[in-house]
Design a protein around this motif. Sequence first.
Motif, mmCIF file in Angstrom:
data_model
loop_
_atom_site.group_PDB
_atom_site.id
_atom_site.type_symbol
_atom_site.label_atom_id
_atom_site.label_comp_id
_atom_site.label_asym_id
_atom_site.label_seq_id
_atom_site.Cartn_x
_atom_site.Cartn_y
_atom_site.Cartn_z
ATOM 1 N N PHE A 35 0.846 -1.189 0.000
ATOM 2 C CA PHE A 35 0.000 0.000 0.000
ATOM 3 C C PHE A 35 0.885 1.243 0.000
ATOM 4 O O PHE A 35 1.821 1.348 0.778
ATOM 5 C CB PHE A 35 -0.902 -0.011 1.247
ATOM 6 N N ASN A 37 -5.147 0.144 -8.592
ATOM 7 C CA ASN A 37 -5.744 1.483 -8.472
ATOM 8 C C ASN A 37 -4.813 2.385 -7.672
ATOM 9 O O ASN A 37 -4.312 1.990 -6.616
ATOM 10 C CB ASN A 37 -7.101 1.398 -7.760
ATOM 11 N N ASP A 84 -4.105 6.506 -6.104
ATOM 12 C CA ASP A 84 -4.757 7.754 -5.710
ATOM 13 C C ASP A 84 -4.267 8.871 -6.641
ATOM 14 O O ASP A 84 -3.395 8.655 -7.472
ATOM 15 C CB ASP A 84 -4.506 8.050 -4.224
ATOM 16 N N VAL A 123 -3.314 2.198 -3.908
ATOM 17 C CA VAL A 123 -4.285 2.118 -2.824
ATOM 18 C C VAL A 123 -5.079 0.814 -2.830
ATOM 19 O O VAL A 123 -5.612 0.416 -1.797
ATOM 20 C CB VAL A 123 -5.268 3.310 -2.829
ATOM 21 N N GLU A 124 -5.151 0.133 -3.995
ATOM 22 C CA GLU A 124 -5.964 -1.078 -4.052
ATOM 23 C C GLU A 124 -5.497 -1.974 -5.195
ATOM 24 O O GLU A 124 -5.106 -1.490 -6.257
ATOM 25 C CB GLU A 124 -7.429 -0.707 -4.273
ATOM 26 N N VAL A 125 -5.539 -3.277 -4.947
ATOM 27 C CA VAL A 125 -5.250 -4.271 -5.973
ATOM 28 C C VAL A 125 -6.408 -5.254 -5.972
ATOM 29 O O VAL A 125 -6.731 -5.839 -4.941
ATOM 30 C CB VAL A 125 -3.913 -5.007 -5.696
ATOM 31 N N THR A 126 -7.051 -5.423 -7.125
ATOM 32 C CA THR A 126 -8.175 -6.349 -7.242
ATOM 33 C C THR A 126 -7.943 -7.286 -8.422
ATOM 34 O O THR A 126 -7.035 -7.080 -9.220
ATOM 35 C CB THR A 126 -9.502 -5.590 -7.455
ATOM 36 N N VAL A 140 -4.006 -10.342 -2.591
ATOM 37 C CA VAL A 140 -2.863 -9.606 -2.046
ATOM 38 C C VAL A 140 -2.392 -10.299 -0.774
ATOM 39 O O VAL A 140 -3.161 -10.982 -0.103
ATOM 40 C CB VAL A 140 -3.210 -8.127 -1.759
ATOM 41 N N PHE A 144 -0.675 -4.032 3.619
ATOM 42 C CA PHE A 144 -0.888 -2.771 4.323
ATOM 43 C C PHE A 144 0.259 -2.399 5.258
ATOM 44 O O PHE A 144 0.130 -1.463 6.024
ATOM 45 C CB PHE A 144 -2.215 -2.825 5.095
#
Length: 119
Positions: free
Chosen positions: A48, A94, A96, A102-105, A110, A115
């Motif tokens: 993160f 994704n 910011d 900020v995000e992994v999908t 993950v 974090f």
Amino acid sequence: MQLKKWLIALPLAMTMLTGCSVLEKLVYRIDINQGNYVEQQSVDQLKFGMSKEQVRFVLGSPMLVENGYPNVWYYIYYHTHGHNKPIQRNLIANFDPQGRLVEVTGDYPVSDAFFESIN
């Protein structure tokens, strides 16, 4: 005489109709790899808050960055193995507005360390 024609035509027609499906399996098809091959080990290295440059170093260049959405990166892998069904794996990163992750999908989970601090 009519019966002889049917005795020849019917097996010939059956052979022609079934021959296509049997012969297709005998024809060699190469394996086709397209896109970004991503390993779970690479996804486990993501943290993160990483910068775009750091993510590019770990995963490589993304397959797709849409116009108008530069903070969403798509890593798409598509593999066809001969006559088997194709496999598609997706990873979406994704960021910011400052360019920090900020995000992994997608199809890759993950790690629990995602974090943690990126020191």
